[in-house]
Design a protein around this motif. Structure first.
Motif, short mmCIF file in Angstrom:
data_model
loop_
_atom_site.label_atom_id
_atom_site.label_comp_id
_atom_site.label_asym_id
_atom_site.label_seq_id
_atom_site.Cartn_x
_atom_site.Cartn_y
_atom_site.Cartn_z
N UNK A 136 -70.17 -11.70 71.91
CA UNK A 136 -69.96 -12.47 70.69
C UNK A 136 -68.56 -13.06 70.64
N UNK A 137 -68.49 -14.35 70.36
CA UNK A 137 -67.20 -15.02 70.26
C UNK A 137 -66.92 -15.45 68.82
N UNK A 138 -67.87 -15.18 67.92
CA UNK A 138 -67.71 -15.57 66.53
C UNK A 138 -66.86 -14.52 65.83
N UNK A 139 -65.78 -14.96 65.19
CA UNK A 139 -64.93 -14.01 64.49
C UNK A 139 -65.47 -13.81 63.07
N UNK A 140 -65.27 -12.60 62.55
CA UNK A 140 -65.71 -12.30 61.20
C UNK A 140 -67.19 -11.99 61.10
N UNK A 141 -67.86 -11.82 62.20
CA UNK A 141 -69.28 -11.53 62.17
C UNK A 141 -69.47 -10.06 61.82
N UNK A 142 -70.47 -9.80 60.99
CA UNK A 142 -70.77 -8.43 60.61
C UNK A 142 -72.07 -8.01 61.27
N UNK A 143 -72.20 -6.76 61.55
CA UNK A 143 -73.39 -6.26 62.23
C UNK A 143 -74.53 -5.97 61.26
N UNK A 144 -74.21 -5.57 60.03
CA UNK A 144 -75.29 -5.23 59.11
C UNK A 144 -75.89 -6.52 58.53
N UNK A 145 -77.18 -6.47 58.30
CA UNK A 145 -77.88 -7.63 57.78
C UNK A 145 -77.60 -7.79 56.29
N UNK A 146 -77.61 -9.03 55.86
CA UNK A 146 -77.42 -9.30 54.44
C UNK A 146 -78.69 -8.91 53.68
N UNK A 147 -78.54 -8.44 52.45
CA UNK A 147 -79.74 -8.07 51.69
C UNK A 147 -80.53 -9.33 51.34
N UNK A 148 -81.82 -9.22 51.44
CA UNK A 148 -82.69 -10.34 51.11
C UNK A 148 -82.97 -10.28 49.62
N UNK A 149 -82.65 -11.35 48.94
CA UNK A 149 -82.91 -11.40 47.51
C UNK A 149 -83.33 -12.80 47.14
N UNK A 150 -84.11 -12.89 46.10
CA UNK A 150 -84.57 -14.16 45.60
C UNK A 150 -83.70 -14.53 44.42
N UNK A 151 -82.92 -15.63 44.51
CA UNK A 151 -82.01 -15.95 43.41
C UNK A 151 -82.74 -16.34 42.13
N UNK A 152 -83.99 -16.78 42.24
CA UNK A 152 -84.73 -17.18 41.06
C UNK A 152 -85.53 -16.03 40.44
N UNK A 153 -85.60 -14.92 41.13
CA UNK A 153 -86.35 -13.77 40.61
C UNK A 153 -85.54 -13.12 39.49
N UNK A 154 -86.21 -12.86 38.40
CA UNK A 154 -85.56 -12.24 37.25
C UNK A 154 -85.43 -10.74 37.49
N UNK A 155 -84.29 -10.21 37.08
CA UNK A 155 -84.05 -8.78 37.23
C UNK A 155 -84.87 -8.03 36.20
#
Length: 173
Positions: free
Chosen positions: A104-123
């Motif tokens: 990997x040559x990309x700086x600032x890359x994180x290994x953990x996946x981002x949480x999948x969320x729906x921005x339009x879904x109501x809490x």
């Protein structure tokens, strides 16, 4: 219809074979010796001069008369250009594969996946700890912007409609 005699029937396959050999030999001779028929080059008139096809190599040239005589220039072959571009892209792909395999040559890359969320879904409403109250989540800035945009459009349409009615009424009086 009368049946064929045995002497005639024995000659028919031989004649058919001879005709087939002659026809195939004639085709081969026509394909391999264009020099004997029309020469090496086939010329076709075009508005700029003459289009010349080399029947041996398949190259096409445009020939035109200039001040000193005739000059022929090879027409760029699209296939050659496509092959060159394909070769360039293949080299680039190989180079990129090598870079990817190196690490990997990309700086600032994180290994953990981002949480999948729906921005339009109501809490879901939450129940407060210790109390039996329901907490209602506030709308996000995006929701507020959408509502404000809708209200602005509705207000403008209402004003436009009032102006049209006023013009219609003042025009009739």
């Amino acid at each position: 219809m009368r049946p064929l005699k045995s002497s005639t029937a024995s000659w028919l396959p031989a004649i058919a074979f001879a005709v087939a050999i002659t026809a195939s030999g004639g085709l081969k001779a026509g394909q391999t010796t264009p020099d004997g028929e029309n020469g090496r080059y086939s010329m076709t008139p075009i508005p700029e001069g003459v289009l010349r096809l080399d029947t041996r190599t398949g190259t096409v040239s445009t020939c035109s008369r200039n001040g000193t005589g005739w000059a022929c220039y090879a027409v760029p072959d699209e296939r050659t250009a496509f092959d060159a571009e394909i070769g360039r892209l293949q080299n680039e792909v190989e180079k990129l594969k090598g870079q990817l395999a190196a690490g990997p040559t990309v700086s600032g890359k994180i290994d953990e996946a981002l949480p999948k969320s729906d921005p339009l879904k109501k809490a879901e409403p939450k129940v407060a700890e210790g109390e039996r109250r329901i907490e209602i989540p506030l709308p996000s800035d995006q929701d507020v912007d959408r509502v404000m945009s809708f209200l602005e459009k509705a207000w403008r349409r209402l004003i436009d409609m009032a102006n049209r009615v006023q013009k219609d009424v003042s025009g009739k009086i």
